[in-house]
Design a protein around this motif. Structure first.
Motif, PDB file in Angstrom:
ATOM      1  N   ASP A 126      29.030  44.642  41.478  1.00 27.52           N
ATOM      2  CA  ASP A 126      28.378  44.061  40.495  1.00 27.52           C
ATOM      3  C   ASP A 126      28.163  43.084  40.367  1.00 27.52           C
ATOM      4  O   ASP A 126      28.990  42.046  39.628  1.00 27.52           O
ATOM      5  CB  ASP A 126      28.452  44.650  39.000  1.00 27.52           C
ATOM      6  N   VAL A 127      27.359  42.161  41.217  1.00 28.73           N
ATOM      7  CA  VAL A 127      27.293  40.619  41.576  1.00 28.73           C
ATOM      8  C   VAL A 127      27.094  39.992  40.284  1.00 28.73           C
ATOM      9  O   VAL A 127      27.916  38.880  39.887  1.00 28.73           O
ATOM     10  CB  VAL A 127      26.258  40.328  42.416  1.00 28.73           C
ATOM     11  N   GLY A 128      26.188  40.277  39.379  1.00 25.78           N
ATOM     12  CA  GLY A 128      25.985  39.679  37.863  1.00 25.78           C
ATOM     13  C   GLY A 128      26.992  39.867  37.195  1.00 25.78           C
ATOM     14  O   GLY A 128      27.393  38.691  36.798  1.00 25.78           O
ATOM     15  N   ALA A 129      27.595  40.999  36.965  1.00 23.80           N
ATOM     16  CA  ALA A 129      28.941  41.032  36.005  1.00 23.80           C
ATOM     17  C   ALA A 129      29.952  40.088  36.600  1.00 23.80           C
ATOM     18  O   ALA A 129      30.774  39.569  35.592  1.00 23.80           O
ATOM     19  CB  ALA A 129      29.206  42.535  35.841  1.00 23.80           C
ATOM     20  N   LEU A 180      46.891  40.634  35.804  1.00 23.86           N
ATOM     21  CA  LEU A 180      45.594  41.085  34.967  1.00 23.86           C
ATOM     22  C   LEU A 180      44.668  41.573  36.168  1.00 23.86           C
ATOM     23  O   LEU A 180      45.103  41.538  37.276  1.00 23.86           O
ATOM     24  CB  LEU A 180      44.994  40.107  34.274  1.00 23.86           C
ATOM     25  N   ALA A 181      43.959  42.113  35.835  1.00 29.65           N
ATOM     26  CA  ALA A 181      42.663  42.813  36.740  1.00 29.65           C
ATOM     27  C   ALA A 181      41.349  42.394  36.091  1.00 29.65           C
ATOM     28  O   ALA A 181      41.168  42.446  35.056  1.00 29.65           O
ATOM     29  CB  ALA A 181      42.709  44.113  36.815  1.00 29.65           C
ATOM     30  N   ASP A 182      40.604  42.037  36.843  1.00 30.79           N
ATOM     31  CA  ASP A 182      39.033  41.687  36.570  1.00 30.79           C
ATOM     32  C   ASP A 182      38.374  42.791  36.204  1.00 30.79           C
ATOM     33  O   ASP A 182      38.934  44.081  36.497  1.00 30.79           O
ATOM     34  CB  ASP A 182      38.516  40.677  37.504  1.00 30.79           C
ATOM     35  N   PRO A 183      37.215  42.768  35.879  1.00 35.25           N
ATOM     36  CA  PRO A 183      36.484  44.018  35.543  1.00 35.25           C
ATOM     37  C   PRO A 183      36.220  45.205  36.665  1.00 35.25           C
ATOM     38  O   PRO A 183      35.949  46.188  36.180  1.00 35.25           O
ATOM     39  CB  PRO A 183      35.050  43.538  34.875  1.00 35.25           C
ATOM     40  N   GLU A 184      36.569  44.795  37.904  1.00 35.39           N
ATOM     41  CA  GLU A 184      36.479  45.656  39.121  1.00 35.39           C
ATOM     42  C   GLU A 184      37.706  46.060  39.391  1.00 35.39           C
ATOM     43  O   GLU A 184      37.905  46.629  40.686  1.00 35.39           O
ATOM     44  CB  GLU A 184      35.322  45.211  40.225  1.00 35.39           C
TER      45      GLU A 184
END
Length: 224
Positions: free
Chosen positions: A15-18, A97-101
């Motif tokens: 998801d490029v935008g997110a 940490l981990a990013d949303p993906e």
């Protein structure tokens, strides 16, 4: 004399935008064009981060990850990050940490009054042979890596975005099994890098995709 110079960073995303919104907020960058949010801009072109569309989700631990400054880990969580290993449990100076993906990164708490505007301060590279890979990239960038006196990490300084950002090469036991979801682009001549041990992967109209001796992908743009 260097064979390459730093151009920019690239992050793969479903998801490029997110992902652009997340990493612009975390890194102290701006989405250059909200209608086409794949480019994050900073104070100079070298600070650019591209968020590239892929159809491949995060499946294994990243062999390249970003180190970021923050006022607090809670700030990163509020932006959408997930804590994987808090510094209070590991004893390290950073929280994983981990990013949303699901892409891992490390957050270093600096305090609100000490966080710089641009907050990406390092790229960590997992290696089978960190000394060899650091020396290989050091020869391309025209810089000598230094060894952490208390470990097997090797570091290149002053070759990336700015004098503060480091490239840190550390040993890991597991083999590389997936394409990286983070890579850097350089300006140079592909044929010279192939002669130094890079591997040709494929060609694009404006750049060539190569791999370093441990298989990490990077893109080479010819000098203008």
């Amino acid at each position: 004399m260097s064979l390459v110079t730093w151009q920019d960073l690239c992050i793969d995303a479903l998801d490029v935008g997110a992902q652009s919104r997340f990493w612009s907020a975390v890194g102290g960058l701006e989405v250059a064009d909200p209608a086409d949010p794949d480019r994050l801009s900073g104070p100079t072109p070298r600070h650019t981060v591209w968020v590239n569309q892929v159809d491949r989700p995060h499946r294994v631990k990243n062999r390249l990850h970003l180190d970021v400054d923050c006022a607090s880990v809670d700030d990163l969580v509020a932006l959408g990050a997930t804590v994987l290993a808090p510094s209070s449990e590991t004893g390290f100076a950073w929280t994983v940490l981990a990013d949303p993906e699901g892409n891992e990164f490390c957050g270093f708490e600096r305090g609100a009054d000490k966080v710089p505007d641009y907050r990406l301060h390092g790229v960590a590279i997992d290696c089978a042979d960190p000394e060899h890979l650091a020396q290989w990239w050091g020869e391309l960038f025209g810089a000598a890596p230094t060894r952490d006196p208390q470990g097997d990490w090797w570091t290149l300084t002053g070759v990336a975005v700015d004098d503060r950002m480091t490239l840190d090469f550390g040993p890991v036991p597991e083999p590389r099994t997936e394409p990286n979801r983070l890579h850097w682009d350089v300006v140079g001549r592909a044929e010279e890098l192939l002669a130094r041990g890079a591997t040709h992967l494929w060609d694009q109209p404006q750049w060539t995709v190569l791999a370093d001796p441990e298989g990490n992908e990077f893109c080479v743009f010819p000098p203008s």
